[in-house]
Design an enzyme around this catalytic site. Structure first.
Site, PDB file in Angstrom:
ATOM      1  CD  GLU A 273      -2.837  -0.988  -0.101  1.00  0.00           C
ATOM      2  OE1 GLU A 273      -3.327   0.087  -0.501  1.00  0.00           O
ATOM      3  OE2 GLU A 273      -2.992  -2.056  -0.724  1.00  0.00           O
ATOM      4  CD1 TRP A 276      -1.411   0.146  -3.682  1.00  0.00           C
ATOM      5  CD2 TRP A 276      -1.893   1.254  -5.574  1.00  0.00           C
ATOM      6  NE1 TRP A 276      -2.031  -0.724  -4.552  1.00  0.00           N
ATOM      7  CE2 TRP A 276      -2.344  -0.075  -5.719  1.00  0.00           C
ATOM      8  CE3 TRP A 276      -2.080   2.137  -6.633  1.00  0.00           C
ATOM      9  CZ2 TRP A 276      -2.969  -0.536  -6.876  1.00  0.00           C
ATOM     10  CZ3 TRP A 276      -2.707   1.683  -7.791  1.00  0.00           C
ATOM     11  CH2 TRP A 276      -3.133   0.360  -7.906  1.00  0.00           C
ATOM     12  CD1 TRP A 304     -17.063  14.495 -17.916  1.00  0.00           C
ATOM     13  CD2 TRP A 304     -17.842  12.894 -16.560  1.00  0.00           C
ATOM     14  NE1 TRP A 304     -16.055  13.568 -17.744  1.00  0.00           N
ATOM     15  CE2 TRP A 304     -16.506  12.572 -16.910  1.00  0.00           C
ATOM     16  CE3 TRP A 304     -18.523  12.022 -15.712  1.00  0.00           C
ATOM     17  CZ2 TRP A 304     -15.854  11.430 -16.460  1.00  0.00           C
ATOM     18  CZ3 TRP A 304     -17.869  10.884 -15.260  1.00  0.00           C
ATOM     19  CH2 TRP A 304     -16.563  10.601 -15.628  1.00  0.00           C
ATOM     20  CG  ASN A 339      -8.566   2.840   0.026  1.00  0.00           C
ATOM     21  OD1 ASN A 339      -8.447   3.788  -0.742  1.00  0.00           O
ATOM     22  ND2 ASN A 339      -8.470   1.583  -0.376  1.00  0.00           N
ATOM     23  CD1 TRP A 357     -12.804  11.951 -14.222  1.00  0.00           C
ATOM     24  CD2 TRP A 357     -11.303  12.779 -12.802  1.00  0.00           C
ATOM     25  NE1 TRP A 357     -11.748  12.409 -14.977  1.00  0.00           N
ATOM     26  CE2 TRP A 357     -10.802  12.915 -14.126  1.00  0.00           C
ATOM     27  CE3 TRP A 357     -10.513  13.232 -11.761  1.00  0.00           C
ATOM     28  CZ2 TRP A 357      -9.562  13.490 -14.418  1.00  0.00           C
ATOM     29  CZ3 TRP A 357      -9.272  13.812 -12.051  1.00  0.00           C
ATOM     30  CH2 TRP A 357      -8.817  13.935 -13.360  1.00  0.00           C
ATOM     31  CD1 TRP A 380     -10.383  11.876  -6.178  1.00  0.00           C
ATOM     32  CD2 TRP A 380     -12.383  11.335  -7.029  1.00  0.00           C
ATOM     33  NE1 TRP A 380     -11.326  12.087  -5.204  1.00  0.00           N
ATOM     34  CE2 TRP A 380     -12.550  11.774  -5.695  1.00  0.00           C
ATOM     35  CE3 TRP A 380     -13.504  10.945  -7.751  1.00  0.00           C
ATOM     36  CZ2 TRP A 380     -13.811  11.820  -5.082  1.00  0.00           C
ATOM     37  CZ3 TRP A 380     -14.756  10.996  -7.136  1.00  0.00           C
ATOM     38  CH2 TRP A 380     -14.897  11.426  -5.825  1.00  0.00           C
TER      39      TRP A 380
HETATM   40  C1  LIG Z   1     -11.258   8.603  -4.489  1.00  0.00           C
HETATM   41  C2  LIG Z   1     -10.023   8.459  -3.636  1.00  0.00           C
HETATM   42  C3  LIG Z   1      -9.299   9.586  -3.258  1.00  0.00           C
HETATM   43  C4  LIG Z   1      -8.140   9.466  -2.481  1.00  0.00           C
HETATM   44  N1  LIG Z   1      -7.453  10.608  -2.111  1.00  0.00           N
HETATM   45  C5  LIG Z   1      -6.326  10.497  -1.360  1.00  0.00           C
HETATM   46  C6  LIG Z   1      -5.615  11.654  -0.955  1.00  0.00           C
HETATM   47  O1  LIG Z   1      -5.962  12.795  -1.286  1.00  0.00           O
HETATM   48  N2  LIG Z   1      -4.518  11.476  -0.176  1.00  0.00           N
HETATM   49  C7  LIG Z   1      -4.070  10.232   0.195  1.00  0.00           C
HETATM   50  O2  LIG Z   1      -3.056  10.142   0.907  1.00  0.00           O
HETATM   51  N3  LIG Z   1      -4.714   9.130  -0.210  1.00  0.00           N
HETATM   52  C8  LIG Z   1      -5.821   9.212  -0.965  1.00  0.00           C
HETATM   53  N4  LIG Z   1      -6.491   8.074  -1.341  1.00  0.00           N
HETATM   54  C9  LIG Z   1      -5.871   6.756  -1.080  1.00  0.00           C
HETATM   55  C10 LIG Z   1      -6.269   6.076   0.238  1.00  0.00           C
HETATM   56  O3  LIG Z   1      -7.655   6.102   0.393  1.00  0.00           O
HETATM   57  C11 LIG Z   1      -5.620   6.702   1.470  1.00  0.00           C
HETATM   58  O4  LIG Z   1      -4.230   6.843   1.271  1.00  0.00           O
HETATM   59  C12 LIG Z   1      -5.846   5.810   2.696  1.00  0.00           C
HETATM   60  O5  LIG Z   1      -7.228   5.647   2.919  1.00  0.00           O
HETATM   61  C13 LIG Z   1      -5.198   6.436   3.900  1.00  0.00           C
HETATM   62  O6  LIG Z   1      -5.510   5.709   5.056  1.00  0.00           O
HETATM   63  P1  LIG Z   1      -4.368   4.974   5.858  1.00  0.00           P
HETATM   64  O7  LIG Z   1      -3.237   5.907   6.106  1.00  0.00           O
HETATM   65  O8  LIG Z   1      -5.019   4.350   7.031  1.00  0.00           O
HETATM   66  O9  LIG Z   1      -3.907   3.870   4.811  1.00  0.00           O
HETATM   67  P2  LIG Z   1      -3.120   2.500   5.022  1.00  0.00           P
HETATM   68  O10 LIG Z   1      -3.972   1.418   4.488  1.00  0.00           O
HETATM   69  O11 LIG Z   1      -2.616   2.377   6.390  1.00  0.00           O
HETATM   70  O12 LIG Z   1      -1.896   2.648   3.995  1.00  0.00           O
HETATM   71  C14 LIG Z   1      -0.612   3.184   4.361  1.00  0.00           C
HETATM   72  C15 LIG Z   1      -0.244   4.335   3.464  1.00  0.00           C
HETATM   73  O13 LIG Z   1      -0.120   3.899   2.121  1.00  0.00           O
HETATM   74  C16 LIG Z   1      -0.552   4.945   1.239  1.00  0.00           C
HETATM   75  N5  LIG Z   1      -1.714   4.471   0.468  1.00  0.00           N
HETATM   76  C17 LIG Z   1      -2.619   3.528   0.826  1.00  0.00           C
HETATM   77  N6  LIG Z   1      -3.523   3.340  -0.178  1.00  0.00           N
HETATM   78  C18 LIG Z   1      -3.166   4.194  -1.162  1.00  0.00           C
HETATM   79  C19 LIG Z   1      -3.711   4.474  -2.452  1.00  0.00           C
HETATM   80  N7  LIG Z   1      -4.763   3.809  -2.954  1.00  0.00           N
HETATM   81  N8  LIG Z   1      -3.108   5.418  -3.210  1.00  0.00           N
HETATM   82  C20 LIG Z   1      -2.020   6.078  -2.750  1.00  0.00           C
HETATM   83  N9  LIG Z   1      -1.461   5.846  -1.540  1.00  0.00           N
HETATM   84  C21 LIG Z   1      -2.027   4.916  -0.760  1.00  0.00           C
HETATM   85  C22 LIG Z   1      -0.975   6.117   2.108  1.00  0.00           C
HETATM   86  O14 LIG Z   1       0.116   7.018   2.197  1.00  0.00           O
HETATM   87  C23 LIG Z   1      -1.274   5.445   3.442  1.00  0.00           C
HETATM   88  O15 LIG Z   1      -1.123   6.312   4.544  1.00  0.00           O
HETATM   89  C24 LIG Z   1      -7.677   8.174  -2.096  1.00  0.00           C
HETATM   90  C25 LIG Z   1      -8.415   7.049  -2.474  1.00  0.00           C
HETATM   91  C26 LIG Z   1      -9.573   7.189  -3.217  1.00  0.00           C
HETATM   92  C27 LIG Z   1     -10.327   5.951  -3.617  1.00  0.00           C
END
Ligand SMILES: Cc1cc2nc3c(=O)[nH]c(=O)nc-3n(C[C@H](O)[C@H](O)[C@H](O)COP(=O)(O)OP(=O)(O)OC[C@H]3O[C@@H](n4cnc5c(N)ncnc54)[C@H](O)[C@@H]3O)c2cc1C
Length: 464
Positions: A273, A276, A304, A339, A357, A380
């Site tokens: 993750e 990502w 849209w 997420n 979006w 997005w």
């Molecule tokens: C529509 C949409 C918009 C989003 N906008 C953002 C945003 O503005 N900022 C943001 O940081 N994340 C965004 N995310 C990705 C993700 O939802 C969050 O990073 C995550 O929910 C953060 O929670 P956590 O720290 O507990 O994640 P954990 O599951 O603990 O993951 C650890 C770290 O990995 C990174 N990570 C995890 N999933 C993703 C992902 N899909 N994409 C990129 N990095 C990821 C983050 O830095 C996160 O803190 C978005 C996802 C969606 C579907």
């Protein structure tokens, strides 16, 4: 007295494992500077929730560091501070926003003109985006081979111990953080934020320890459950650089080693993750239009729907679909959303309502405390189907099934949607099916089956 060295803080609001700060400290006494720049023209300025976070993160940093705060155009402020301080070198962490490369070049030119050293350092990512390319030398467009390439590079560098820093004594005037008015006033929509977050380096470190101790072992099977707290919630701390990805990576590795394989795959899943985030930054670096334009160009012709009333209902959590409304209300109340629920609400906006979006991206940008130019845009576009390694547009989340699968007892919905407190679990994701649905909760604003067919028909128009 020796001339001071400038450490320009950006999205790196920490003292530990900070290559730019350590390099500055090795050269002499340091002036730590933060600039609030609302003047240089650029497409994205910090949204409301980001400003709330920034206020408290800077307040936290200023307890440990004699922070020089200045507001204005970055170029002008740096030029003035270099001149008035007599600094002999400038150190800063590289930033990857689309406008940053030009800014960093201008700063280098100013330093050359003023005859001082200018040093840019890494520290925000595990790997520089230029360093990960496929065998043809091209940047990756698909996450899985990208992540494999990251693992093939070997372990990221280890975090560095805190540097010995001497802070420079100076008489330069500093702004007061309160005068920047980063906090909301009327209305104060952030009352629920303080109980949820502890911005700053200590908050990040505490959260990481708690996550590794309590949740990592359940992460692989539980990370999709919004009713439980099984993800790290480190995203705003990583975004503001209150913790480095190297610190997160190596602490996870240490927890994995200590658990001797008893984490049920949680460690590996979590590291993936984190990658990502690296992937999103690689995409943004190579395709700087990512926040503005669909990666797949045919989506620029998508029909849209412009519907401000529907957009408003989605923003306020009044769609009539409980899991969607719970997510949007959690976001409004706390500045965060799980997420899995982000994917559900984004799919609903784009596919059920057929709203562009970019509208959703903008709302998230203003309301998320982890609003991040790369992660937000890439995610997005992923949900919309127009991104690099995207979920296909025709895969349309069914909010009832998603709710039943990931919030089976309705615990998450009941936490955020007061009107549904007394609804039995079997109806919690479709309360309109009750003989007497709660009167104060809206009926679904759009029929699911109709919306799904309409979305597929709209998609067919751009395939032709
Ligand atoms: C529509 C949409 C918009 C989003 N906008 C953002 C945003 O503005 N900022 C943001 O940081 N994340 C965004 N995310 C990705 C993700 O939802 C969050 O990073 C995550 O929910 C953060 O929670 P956590 O720290 O507990 O994640 P954990 O599951 O603990 O993951 C650890 C770290 O990995 C990174 N990570 C995890 N999933 C993703 C992902 N899909 N994409 C990129 N990095 C990821 C983050 O830095 C996160 O803190 C978005 C996802 C969606 C579907």
């Amino acid at each position: 007295m020796n001339n001071p060295v400038l450490a320009w803080f950006r999205q790196d609001l920490r003292l530990c494992d900070h290559p730019a700060l350590a390099a500055a400290a090795s050269k002499g006494a340091v002036i730590p500077l933060f600039i609030l720049d609302d003047e240089t023209p650029q497409k994205w300025r910090w949204g409301g929730a980001s400003r709330w976070w920034l206020h408290y993160s800077l307040t936290s940093l200023a307890k440990a560091v004699p922070l020089l705060l200045r507001r204005g155009r970055t170029d002008d402020v740096l030029r003035e501070v270099v001149k008035s301080s007599g600094a002999t070198s400038l150190h800063f962490t590289r930033d990857y926003a689309p406008w940053s490369a030009a800014l960093e070049q201008r700063i280098k030119a100013i330093c050359d003109e003023l005859n001082i050293e200018c040093h840019r350092h890494g520290g925000f990512l595990l790997h520089e985006p230029e360093s990960i390319r496929n065998l043809s030398g091209e940047p990756y467009k698909v996450y899985t081979p990208f992540s494999r390439a990251c693992f093939a590079l070997g372990e990221p560098r280890a975090p560095r111990p805190p540097a010995e820093i001497t802070w420079a004594k100076h008489v330069l005037p500093s702004d007061k953080i309160a005068d920047w008015k980063l906090l909301p006033t009327k209305p104060n929509w952030a009352t629920g934020f303080a109980g949820t977050w502890q911005p700053g380096e200590h908050g990040a470190a505490n959260l990481l320890i708690r996550f590794l101790d309590d949740a990592l072992a359940h992460y692989a099977e539980g990370r999709d459950r919004p009713d439980k707290t099984l993800t790290s919630r480190l995203s705003p701390h990583l975004h503001w650089g209150e913790i480095s990805p190297q610190q997160v990576w190596h602490a996870t590795r240490a927890a994995m080693a200590a658990a001797e394989g008893k984490l049920d795959g949680g460690g590996e899943k979590f590291l993936k993750e984190v990658l990502w985030r690296e992937f999103a930054y690689s995409l943004l670096h190579h395709w700087p239009d990512l926040p503005q334009k669909s990666f797949k160009p045919e989506y620029e012709n998508f029909p849209w729907v412009k519907d401000d009333a529907a957009l408003h209902r989605w923003q306020r959590g009044q769609t009539g679909y409980p899991i969607v409304d719970a997510g949007m209300r959690e976001l409004w109340a706390t500045g965060i959303m799980h997420n899995r629920v982000r994917m559900i609400v984004a799919s609903f906006l784009i596919k059920h309502l057929q709203i562009d979006w970019r509208e959703g991206q903008r709302w998230f940008w203003d309301t998320l405390v982890d609003a991040d130019i790369a992660n937000n845009a890439a995610s997005w576009q992923w949900v919309a189907g127009c991104g690099a390694d995207a979920s296909p547009y025709y895969r349309i989340f069914n909010p009832m099934l998603q709710g039943a699968k990931f919030d089976p007892d309705g615990t998450y919905v009941k936490r955020w949607v007061q009107e549904l407190q007394n609804v039995p679990a079997e109806y919690i994701h479709a309360p309109w099916e009750m003989a007497e649905p709660p009167k104060n909760y809206p009926a679904p604003m759009v029929d699911h089956a109709m919306a799904r067919d309409r979305a597929k028909a709209a998609f067919a128009t751009i395939k032709r």
